[in-house]
Design a protein around this motif. Structure first.
Motif, mmCIF file in Angstrom:
data_model
loop_
_atom_site.group_PDB
_atom_site.id
_atom_site.type_symbol
_atom_site.label_atom_id
_atom_site.label_comp_id
_atom_site.label_asym_id
_atom_site.label_seq_id
_atom_site.Cartn_x
_atom_site.Cartn_y
_atom_site.Cartn_z
ATOM 1 N N GLU A 193 2.961 -5.144 -12.507
ATOM 2 C CA GLU A 193 2.600 -3.609 -13.010
ATOM 3 C C GLU A 193 0.979 -3.483 -12.930
ATOM 4 O OE1 GLU A 193 2.910 -2.131 -17.120
ATOM 5 O OE2 GLU A 193 3.999 -0.491 -16.201
ATOM 6 N N GLY A 194 0.347 -4.623 -13.240
ATOM 7 C CA GLY A 194 -1.185 -4.561 -13.138
ATOM 8 C C GLY A 194 -1.452 -4.674 -11.421
ATOM 9 N N SER A 195 -0.786 -5.157 -10.813
ATOM 10 C CA SER A 195 -0.969 -5.356 -9.461
ATOM 11 C C SER A 195 -0.789 -4.145 -8.496
ATOM 12 C CB SER A 195 -0.423 -6.566 -8.880
ATOM 13 O OG SER A 195 -0.470 -7.730 -9.155
ATOM 14 N N ILE A 196 0.414 -3.522 -9.059
ATOM 15 C CA ILE A 196 0.574 -2.201 -8.494
ATOM 16 C C ILE A 196 -0.571 -1.258 -8.876
ATOM 17 C CG2 ILE A 196 2.320 -0.320 -8.523
ATOM 18 C CD1 ILE A 196 4.460 -2.385 -8.974
ATOM 19 N N ARG A 197 -0.919 -1.111 -9.971
ATOM 20 C CA ARG A 197 -2.076 -0.109 -10.442
ATOM 21 C C ARG A 197 -3.426 -0.392 -9.684
ATOM 22 N NH1 ARG A 197 -0.417 -1.134 -15.945
ATOM 23 N NH2 ARG A 197 -1.978 -2.670 -16.057
ATOM 24 N N GLN A 198 -3.597 -1.692 -9.311
ATOM 25 C CA GLN A 198 -4.980 -1.969 -8.572
ATOM 26 C C GLN A 198 -4.532 -2.196 -7.264
ATOM 27 O OE1 GLN A 198 -6.968 -5.397 -10.619
ATOM 28 N NE2 GLN A 198 -6.801 -4.342 -12.571
ATOM 29 N N SER A 199 -3.580 -1.778 -6.457
ATOM 30 C CA SER A 199 -3.362 -1.977 -4.871
ATOM 31 C C SER A 199 -4.241 -1.383 -4.433
ATOM 32 C CB SER A 199 -1.911 -1.458 -4.795
ATOM 33 O OG SER A 199 -1.779 -0.024 -5.071
ATOM 34 N N ALA A 200 -4.887 -0.389 -4.835
ATOM 35 C CA ALA A 200 -5.828 0.500 -4.033
ATOM 36 C C ALA A 200 -7.235 -0.599 -3.725
ATOM 37 C CB ALA A 200 -6.525 1.778 -4.621
ATOM 38 N N ARG A 201 -7.310 -1.529 -4.669
ATOM 39 C CA ARG A 201 -8.482 -2.452 -4.431
ATOM 40 C C ARG A 201 -8.279 -3.278 -3.166
ATOM 41 N NH1 ARG A 201 -11.481 -3.605 -8.921
ATOM 42 N NH2 ARG A 201 -11.803 -5.681 -8.442
ATOM 43 N N PHE A 202 -6.891 -3.485 -2.674
ATOM 44 C CA PHE A 202 -6.908 -4.358 -1.621
ATOM 45 C C PHE A 202 -7.281 -3.680 -0.542
ATOM 46 C CE2 PHE A 202 -3.489 -5.862 -4.453
ATOM 47 C CZ PHE A 202 -3.599 -7.062 -4.862
ATOM 48 N N LEU A 203 -7.410 -2.469 -0.313
ATOM 49 C CA LEU A 203 -7.759 -1.737 0.785
ATOM 50 C C LEU A 203 -9.352 -1.486 0.874
ATOM 51 C CD1 LEU A 203 -4.947 1.092 0.902
ATOM 52 C CD2 LEU A 203 -5.241 -1.102 2.134
ATOM 53 N N ASP A 204 -9.958 -1.761 -0.223
ATOM 54 C CA ASP A 204 -11.518 -1.880 -0.332
ATOM 55 C C ASP A 204 -12.031 -2.878 0.307
ATOM 56 O OD1 ASP A 204 -14.155 -1.464 -0.776
ATOM 57 O OD2 ASP A 204 -13.703 -0.408 -2.785
ATOM 58 N N THR A 205 -12.595 -2.899 1.385
ATOM 59 C CA THR A 205 -13.011 -3.897 2.132
ATOM 60 C C THR A 205 -14.315 -4.751 1.459
ATOM 61 O OG1 THR A 205 -14.573 -2.710 3.418
ATOM 62 C CG2 THR A 205 -12.441 -3.201 4.478
ATOM 63 N N GLN A 206 -15.013 -4.093 0.503
ATOM 64 C CA GLN A 206 -16.285 -4.329 -0.164
ATOM 65 C C GLN A 206 -15.956 -5.519 -1.199
ATOM 66 O OE1 GLN A 206 -19.343 -3.858 1.462
ATOM 67 N NE2 GLN A 206 -17.858 -2.991 2.898
ATOM 68 N N ILE A 207 -14.717 -5.332 -1.751
ATOM 69 C CA ILE A 207 -14.411 -6.135 -2.945
ATOM 70 C C ILE A 207 -13.079 -6.924 -2.907
ATOM 71 C CG2 ILE A 207 -15.591 -4.382 -4.469
ATOM 72 C CD1 ILE A 207 -12.885 -3.294 -5.376
ATOM 73 N N THR A 208 -12.385 -6.602 -1.722
ATOM 74 C CA THR A 208 -10.974 -7.413 -1.711
ATOM 75 C C THR A 208 -11.414 -8.944 -1.521
ATOM 76 O OG1 THR A 208 -8.900 -7.385 -0.711
ATOM 77 C CG2 THR A 208 -10.693 -6.928 0.565
ATOM 78 N N ASN A 209 -10.319 -9.933 -1.805
ATOM 79 C CA ASN A 209 -10.498 -11.321 -1.473
ATOM 80 C C ASN A 209 -10.626 -11.550 0.079
ATOM 81 O OD1 ASN A 209 -7.856 -12.240 -0.706
ATOM 82 N ND2 ASN A 209 -7.329 -11.322 -3.092
ATOM 83 N N PRO A 210 -10.990 -12.717 0.488
ATOM 84 C CA PRO A 210 -11.086 -13.050 1.747
ATOM 85 C C PRO A 210 -9.729 -13.033 2.687
ATOM 86 C CG PRO A 210 -12.543 -14.401 0.600
ATOM 87 C CD PRO A 210 -11.743 -13.522 -0.198
ATOM 88 N N GLN A 211 -8.699 -13.409 1.791
ATOM 89 C CA GLN A 211 -7.321 -13.760 2.637
ATOM 90 C C GLN A 211 -6.924 -12.374 2.951
ATOM 91 O OE1 GLN A 211 -8.122 -15.115 -0.456
ATOM 92 N NE2 GLN A 211 -8.206 -17.386 0.251
ATOM 93 N N VAL A 212 -7.133 -11.249 2.211
ATOM 94 C CA VAL A 212 -6.599 -9.820 2.357
ATOM 95 C C VAL A 212 -7.533 -9.343 3.405
ATOM 96 C CG1 VAL A 212 -6.558 -7.618 1.424
ATOM 97 C CG2 VAL A 212 -5.866 -9.544 0.112
ATOM 98 N N LEU A 213 -8.715 -9.683 3.670
ATOM 99 C CA LEU A 213 -9.593 -9.211 4.602
ATOM 100 C C LEU A 213 -9.015 -9.681 5.930
ATOM 101 C CD1 LEU A 213 -13.194 -10.162 3.818
ATOM 102 C CD2 LEU A 213 -12.181 -7.819 3.781
#
Length: 382
Positions: A193-213
């Motif tokens: 549930e927490g991952s779903i709530r913060q899913s928008a963070r994956f699309l933020d290139t400034q804060i997402t982790n290198p694997q998602v980049l």
């Protein structure tokens, strides 16, 4: 559910650190050669409710076996401590550099509730008290050090048992089988549930982790992302929408190359050379540098932009993927030195410096030069 979160350098700097440092996105041992490893004491966390039963501790750690990270949890109903007849704030005592960690642990042993070794997920049903703090010891193995990237303390305690019919809730204590069994699935559900709530963070290139980049780069068909430093890749993806709006233009081409290499680039079209080629003496020189293909453009990049193995091929692959279909683009490397008859441009890859006396000290050399015999030269002048 409420929580306290440690996932940034500033969060850990609010606590007490001994031989610890925030590095590469996590808290780690600063000097691995010192015995005893590193120690971190958190700030005192206040739930603002008496007799709070804490729910869960979630961690994101890189450990070397169970013995590399030791987390001790302490709880109390008061944030004051009597030390040698003097009342002190608990926070002040914990973060005092004049008192050793061992002495702090000995004096606060009556508040110690639980100790865990390298936990990834820990239920805190037996941790009760308004105030909570942790003492973390990290032990290196050779030059390798464990790392703590995230600590998250959830409170107050909640159990799915309260959603069951009354017959299942009768006589169920905190340590009974059913609440502890349901807590396994409750933790998994809370994380999802927490991952779903913060899913928008994956699309933020400034804060997402290198694997998602790298995953996001695949959306826009960026090849060889492993050769591009992560800070440049973040800027590249941030400007992706604007870049694709000007794709195929001179501005868009140069901007994509500059973001990918981190160095300025220059594009020379053959038609720009035609005015200087009207001079037959100049024409031979320019044709030696750029050739005679009139449908070509030439991309000039600094040598340090393609210094690492594979970078030149990566830039060539980028050029091939973004060039217009009917245009050929040749890559030219600008070396940071003056070599007559080569790609040497004042203010770009060369500069004028003040004259200095020549000293043959064993560290200097004259490259691509020839010295006349001094005696012959002197006789000629005379």
């Amino acid at each position: 559910m409420k929580y306290f979160l440690y996932n940034k350098a500033v969060d850990y700097k609010k606590g007490y650190m001994e031989n610890c440092v925030w590095r590469d996105g996590g808290l780690t041992v600063e000097k691995t050669e010192l015995p005893g490893g590193g120690c971190f004491i958190s700030k005192v966390m206040d739930s603002r409710e008496k007799e709070t039963v804490w729910h869960r501790l979630g961690t994101d750690c890189e450990a070397f076996g169970n013995a590399s990270i030791q987390i001790s949890l302490y709880a109390s109903e008061t944030n004051h401590l009597l030390v040698d007849g003097r009342e002190m704030q608990l926070q002040e005592y914990l973060h005092s550099s004049k008192i050793s960690v061992e002495e702090k642990k000995k004096r606060l042993a009556f508040c110690l509730v639980k100790t865990a070794l390298s936990p990834s997920d820990l239920l805190l049903y037996d941790v009760k008290g308004r105030y909570l703090w942790v003492i973390i010891r990290m032990f290196s193995q050779g030059s390798a050090s464990p790392k703590i990237c995230r600590l998250q303390f959830f409170f107050p305690r909640e159990s799915w048992v309260k959603y069951l019919p009354n017959v299942y809730r009768t006589g169920q204590g905190d340590d009974s089988f059913l609440p502890r069994y349901l807590a396994i699935f409750q933790s998994m559900y809370s994380d999802l549930e927490g991952s779903i709530r913060q899913s928008a963070r994956f699309l933020d290139t400034q804060i997402t982790n290198p694997q998602v980049l790298e995953w996001l780069a695949g959306w826009i068909a960026v090849d060889n992302v492993s050769l591009c430093p992560k800070d440049r890749l973040r800027h590249f993806l941030k400007e992706a929408v604007r870049l694709y709006g000007i794709k195929g233009t001179r501005e868009g081409f140069l901007r994509m190359v500059e973001l990918y290499t981190g160095q300025p680039a220059f594009l020379v079209e053959y038609m720009e050379l035609e005015p200087v080629m009207s001079d037959l003496m100049q024409r031979e020189r320019w044709e030696r540098l750029y050739g005679t293909e009139k449908n070509c453009c030439f991309l000039l990049v600094m040598e340090k932009a393609v210094a690492k193995p594979g970078q030149k091929k990566a830039v060539e692959a980028l050029i091939e993927s973004i060039r217009p279909a009917h245009i050929q683009i040749r890559l030219k490397i600008l070396k940071p030195r003056v070599v007559l008859g080569s790609h040497c441009y004042l203010g770009v890859n060369t500069s004028l410096d003040h004259l200095r006396p020549m000293v043959l000290d064993g560290a200097s050399h004259l490259a691509f030069s020839a010295l006349k015999n001094s005696r012959q030269d002197t006789e000629g002048r005379s």
